[in-house]
Design an enzyme around this catalytic site. Structure first.
Site, PDB file in Angstrom:
ATOM      1  N   ASP A  32      60.196   9.138  32.047  1.00 38.32           N
ATOM      2  CA  ASP A  32      60.959   9.857  32.326  1.00 38.32           C
ATOM      3  C   ASP A  32      62.266   9.236  32.965  1.00 38.32           C
ATOM      4  OD1 ASP A  32      62.112  12.101  33.807  1.00 38.32           O
ATOM      5  OD2 ASP A  32      60.274  12.927  34.123  1.00 38.32           O
ATOM      6  N   ASN A  33      63.088   9.811  32.467  1.00 39.92           N
ATOM      7  CA  ASN A  33      64.594   9.394  33.195  1.00 39.92           C
ATOM      8  C   ASN A  33      65.239  10.689  34.490  1.00 39.92           C
ATOM      9  OD1 ASN A  33      65.562  12.056  31.707  1.00 39.92           O
ATOM     10  ND2 ASN A  33      67.428  10.729  30.671  1.00 39.92           N
ATOM     11  N   ASP A  59      65.999   6.584  28.605  1.00 40.12           N
ATOM     12  CA  ASP A  59      66.170   7.895  28.466  1.00 40.12           C
ATOM     13  C   ASP A  59      65.703   7.858  26.420  1.00 40.12           C
ATOM     14  OD1 ASP A  59      67.608  10.136  26.272  1.00 40.12           O
ATOM     15  OD2 ASP A  59      69.382   9.835  27.516  1.00 40.12           O
ATOM     16  N   LYS A  85      65.174  22.951  28.331  1.00 36.77           N
ATOM     17  CA  LYS A  85      64.722  23.468  27.873  1.00 36.77           C
ATOM     18  C   LYS A  85      65.652  24.912  28.533  1.00 36.77           C
ATOM     19  CE  LYS A  85      62.044  24.636  32.258  1.00 36.77           C
ATOM     20  NZ  LYS A  85      62.023  25.914  32.719  1.00 36.77           N
ATOM     21  N   SER A 125      56.965  26.360  21.395  1.00 42.44           N
ATOM     22  CA  SER A 125      57.476  27.678  22.421  1.00 42.44           C
ATOM     23  C   SER A 125      57.367  28.796  21.639  1.00 42.44           C
ATOM     24  CB  SER A 125      58.926  27.437  22.695  1.00 42.44           C
ATOM     25  OG  SER A 125      59.566  28.467  23.276  1.00 42.44           O
ATOM     26  N   TYR A 150      68.336  26.690  21.395  1.00 42.90           N
ATOM     27  CA  TYR A 150      67.033  25.899  22.069  1.00 42.90           C
ATOM     28  C   TYR A 150      65.679  25.961  21.278  1.00 42.90           C
ATOM     29  CZ  TYR A 150      62.238  26.128  24.746  1.00 42.90           C
ATOM     30  OH  TYR A 150      61.226  25.606  25.276  1.00 42.90           O
ATOM     31  N   LYS A 154      63.126  23.995  18.782  1.00 44.98           N
ATOM     32  CA  LYS A 154      62.185  24.265  18.933  1.00 44.98           C
ATOM     33  C   LYS A 154      61.223  23.602  17.319  1.00 44.98           C
ATOM     34  CE  LYS A 154      61.014  22.712  23.257  1.00 44.98           C
ATOM     35  NZ  LYS A 154      60.197  21.515  23.220  1.00 44.98           N
ATOM     36  N   TYR A 178      54.112  26.720  23.962  1.00 46.48           N
ATOM     37  CA  TYR A 178      54.005  27.554  25.098  1.00 46.48           C
ATOM     38  C   TYR A 178      54.314  29.230  25.198  1.00 46.48           C
ATOM     39  CZ  TYR A 178      53.575  22.934  26.791  1.00 46.48           C
ATOM     40  OH  TYR A 178      53.419  21.619  26.322  1.00 46.48           O
ATOM     41  N   PHE A 179      53.953  29.986  25.740  1.00 43.50           N
ATOM     42  CA  PHE A 179      54.958  31.490  26.082  1.00 43.50           C
ATOM     43  C   PHE A 179      55.064  30.900  28.221  1.00 43.50           C
ATOM     44  CE2 PHE A 179      53.746  34.122  23.131  1.00 43.50           C
ATOM     45  CZ  PHE A 179      53.043  32.880  22.498  1.00 43.50           C
ATOM     46  N   ASN A 200      64.344  30.359  35.266  1.00 46.30           N
ATOM     47  CA  ASN A 200      63.180  30.993  34.313  1.00 46.30           C
ATOM     48  C   ASN A 200      63.190  32.438  36.023  1.00 46.30           C
ATOM     49  OD1 ASN A 200      62.657  27.990  33.150  1.00 46.30           O
ATOM     50  ND2 ASN A 200      62.839  29.967  31.994  1.00 46.30           N
ATOM     51  N   ASP A 299      67.879  36.490  24.601  1.00 52.07           N
ATOM     52  CA  ASP A 299      66.445  36.635  25.126  1.00 52.07           C
ATOM     53  C   ASP A 299      65.710  37.829  24.118  1.00 52.07           C
ATOM     54  OD1 ASP A 299      65.686  35.785  27.717  1.00 52.07           O
ATOM     55  OD2 ASP A 299      66.321  37.468  28.935  1.00 52.07           O
TER      56      ASP A 299
HETATM   57  C1  UD1 Z   1      62.156  31.273  27.538  1.00 52.17           C
HETATM   58  C2  UD1 Z   1      61.168  31.007  25.907  1.00 52.17           C
HETATM   59  C3  UD1 Z   1      60.069  29.909  27.120  1.00 52.17           C
HETATM   60  C4  UD1 Z   1      60.754  28.805  26.632  1.00 52.17           C
HETATM   61  C5  UD1 Z   1      61.692  29.265  28.205  1.00 52.17           C
HETATM   62  C6  UD1 Z   1      61.881  27.632  28.932  1.00 52.17           C
HETATM   63  C7  UD1 Z   1      61.395  33.339  24.404  1.00 52.17           C
HETATM   64  C8  UD1 Z   1      60.856  33.887  24.006  1.00 52.17           C
HETATM   65  N1  UD1 Z   1      60.741  32.297  25.547  1.00 52.17           N
HETATM   66  O1  UD1 Z   1      61.720  31.477  28.177  1.00 52.17           O
HETATM   67  O2  UD1 Z   1      59.275  29.948  25.085  1.00 52.17           O
HETATM   68  O3  UD1 Z   1      59.642  28.377  27.813  1.00 52.17           O
HETATM   69  O4  UD1 Z   1      62.416  29.786  28.152  1.00 52.17           O
HETATM   70  O5  UD1 Z   1      63.129  27.586  29.646  1.00 52.17           O
HETATM   71  O6  UD1 Z   1      62.190  32.836  24.618  1.00 52.17           O
HETATM   72  N2  UD1 Z   1      65.207  37.243  33.251  1.00 52.17           N
HETATM   73  C9  UD1 Z   1      65.593  38.233  34.722  1.00 52.17           C
HETATM   74  N3  UD1 Z   1      65.980  37.423  35.512  1.00 52.17           N
HETATM   75  C10 UD1 Z   1      66.390  36.648  35.117  1.00 52.17           C
HETATM   76  C11 UD1 Z   1      66.072  35.250  35.019  1.00 52.17           C
HETATM   77  C12 UD1 Z   1      64.817  35.942  34.108  1.00 52.17           C
HETATM   78  O7  UD1 Z   1      65.684  39.224  34.719  1.00 52.17           O
HETATM   79  O8  UD1 Z   1      67.057  35.963  36.912  1.00 52.17           O
HETATM   80  C13 UD1 Z   1      64.185  37.527  32.439  1.00 52.17           C
HETATM   81  C14 UD1 Z   1      64.571  37.980  31.376  1.00 52.17           C
HETATM   82  O9  UD1 Z   1      65.653  38.322  30.826  1.00 52.17           O
HETATM   83  C15 UD1 Z   1      62.913  37.312  29.991  1.00 52.17           C
HETATM   84  C16 UD1 Z   1      61.848  37.286  31.404  1.00 52.17           C
HETATM   85  O10 UD1 Z   1      62.636  37.391  32.261  1.00 52.17           O
HETATM   86  O11 UD1 Z   1      62.927  38.570  30.199  1.00 52.17           O
HETATM   87  C17 UD1 Z   1      61.948  35.248  30.776  1.00 52.17           C
HETATM   88  O12 UD1 Z   1      62.839  34.852  31.508  1.00 52.17           O
HETATM   89  P1  UD1 Z   1      62.529  33.069  31.993  1.00 52.17           P
HETATM   90  O13 UD1 Z   1      61.808  33.253  32.444  1.00 52.17           O
HETATM   91  O14 UD1 Z   1      63.967  32.318  31.693  1.00 52.17           O
HETATM   92  O15 UD1 Z   1      61.674  32.307  29.727  1.00 52.17           O
HETATM   93  P2  UD1 Z   1      62.076  33.437  28.947  1.00 52.17           P
HETATM   94  O16 UD1 Z   1      63.797  33.352  28.490  1.00 52.17           O
HETATM   95  O17 UD1 Z   1      60.955  34.081  28.538  1.00 52.17           O
END
Ligand code: UD1
Length: 342
Positions: A32-33, A59, A85, A125, A150, A154, A178-179, A200, A299
């Site tokens: 891990d870097n 790296d 990611k 993913s 991204y 994958k 992963y979900f 996220n 998205d």
């Molecule tokens: C995506 C990938 C997932 C990956 C992850 C890595 C898809 C379906 N999934 O997750 O496989 O592991 O990236 O980062 O592409 N949201 C908001 N407000 C925010 C942040 C997020 O409304 O400030 C919403 C997003 O629009 C989305 C949901 O929350 O609808 C989840 O977002 P996030 O947690 O970023 O994950 P994914 O984009 O689903």
């Protein structure tokens, strides 16, 4: 003792997986870097497991440095997490994502071939499915066009592994799709703590609640879903980590009949962004400051998993629900705020 190489061992999923592997009796070496993680994670792992994990701060794009890890250790399997990611960052800087995610895997595979390490578990993913036509998503669901660079990295990485296997027939891989991993370890000592700005949903919710951010923007409320917000499948990080240990056992026990086994890892339940916010408000007793905003580029509308293949092949079922995800995420946010570990 069977030795496993974990790339990205200080990261969110990597660190939880290391703890699970150690508790199952494996010896772990990490690479891990620390570009998006902290060296202190290894002290936390030591406190939790009483084991010191050796980490090489290399790296993966640096072949020579990575080779030292293989020269010094004999591995039974590799679990490859280390990658970039962020969906949004990948849209803004696609070349960075292609360079890092593809070259890291290619170097790893070259070295696995050179040093005879025949087992790989790859972090993929659900984003590889794109906007799937039918839900829940099974491993047979056709891959649609990737919605972000991204996600495309994958898809390409999965294909690289499978092409590599055509000329390396003894090589076995498990590709884990992963979900949405979320939540924190039950010890409340490790959780998600990226150095780069969190993007996220779950960490943004907890950071907003604790006051590190003013408000949460809900990206889009005009999607064709039950409340207009996107649907995702939140899988507790400890459940996810345990599926890796089971995947190692699956490969090492020779149970893998296909050269490459693709497995979905999700809770099987789709939750809207608003439902996630409400779960947080319920378990924390906090009101969250949020507002509706425009859709975010890259998205997908809705995605959740059928995990029956994981159950059948790995004997794995998710044990923790969305409220547990939000409860542990919130406790971790409170804890890391207390200790200033951000
Ligand atoms: C995506 C990938 C997932 C990956 C992850 C890595 C898809 C379906 N999934 O997750 O496989 O592991 O990236 O980062 O592409 N949201 C908001 N407000 C925010 C942040 C997020 O409304 O400030 C919403 C997003 O629009 C989305 C949901 O929350 O609808 C989840 O977002 P996030 O947690 O970023 O994950 P994914 O984009 O689903």
């Amino acid at each position: 003792m069977t030795k496993i190489l974990v790339t990205g061992g200080a990261g969110y999923i990597g660190s939880h997986t290391i703890i699970d592997l150690i508790s199952a009796g494996y010896d772990v070496v990490s690479v891990d870097n620390f570009i998006n993680s902290s060296v202190e994670t290894f002290s936390k792992i030591k406190e939790i497991t009483d084991k010191t994990v050796t980490n090489f701060a290399a790296d993966l794009c640096d072949y020579e440095k990575l080779e030292e890890v293989f020269q010094k250790n004999k591995f039974a399997a590799v679990i490859h997490f280390a990658a970039l990611k962020s969906v949004g960052d990948s849209v803004a800087d696609p070349l960075l994502y292609y360079h890092n995610n593809l070259l890291g895997l290619i170097n790893l595979l070259k070295l696995q071939a050179k040093y005879g390490v025949k087992n790989l578990i790859f972090s993929s993913s659900c984003s590889v499915y794109g906007n799937a036509d039918k839900l829940p998503v099974t491993e047979e669901t056709p891959l649609k066009e990737a919605e972000s660079p991204y996600a495309r990295t994958k898809q390409i990485c999965e294909e690289i592994i499978m092409d590599f296997q055509k000329v390396n027939p003894d090589f076995r891989s498990v590709i884990l799709r992963y979900f949405n991993p979320a939540g924190a370890h039950s010890s409340n000592m490790i959780g998600e703590s990226p150095h780069n700005k969190a993007n996220n949903l779950v960490p943004i919710i907890t950071e907003t609640a604790i006051g590190k951010r003013e408000k949460l923007a809900v990206f889009g409320d005009d999607y064709p879903t039950r409340d207009g917000t996107c649907i995702r499948d939140f899988i507790h990080i400890m459940d996810l980590a345990n599926a890796h240990t089971r995947s190692v056992e699956f490969l090492l026990s020779g149970k893998a009949t296909e050269s490459s086994t693709i497995i979905n890892l999700g809770s099987g339940t789709g939750s809207t962004v608003l439902e996630v916010i409400h779960s947080f408000e319920k378990v924390s007793g906090q009101k969250l400051n949020y507002m509706m905003a425009h859709r975010r580029e890259g998205d997908v509308i809705a995605v959740y998993a059928d995990y029956s293949k994981a159950k059948r092949l790995l004997g794995w079922v998710p044990e923790r629900d969305l409220d547990t995800v939000m409860d542990t995420a919130w406790k971790w946010e409170l804890k890391r705020n207390e200790t200033q570990d951000r």
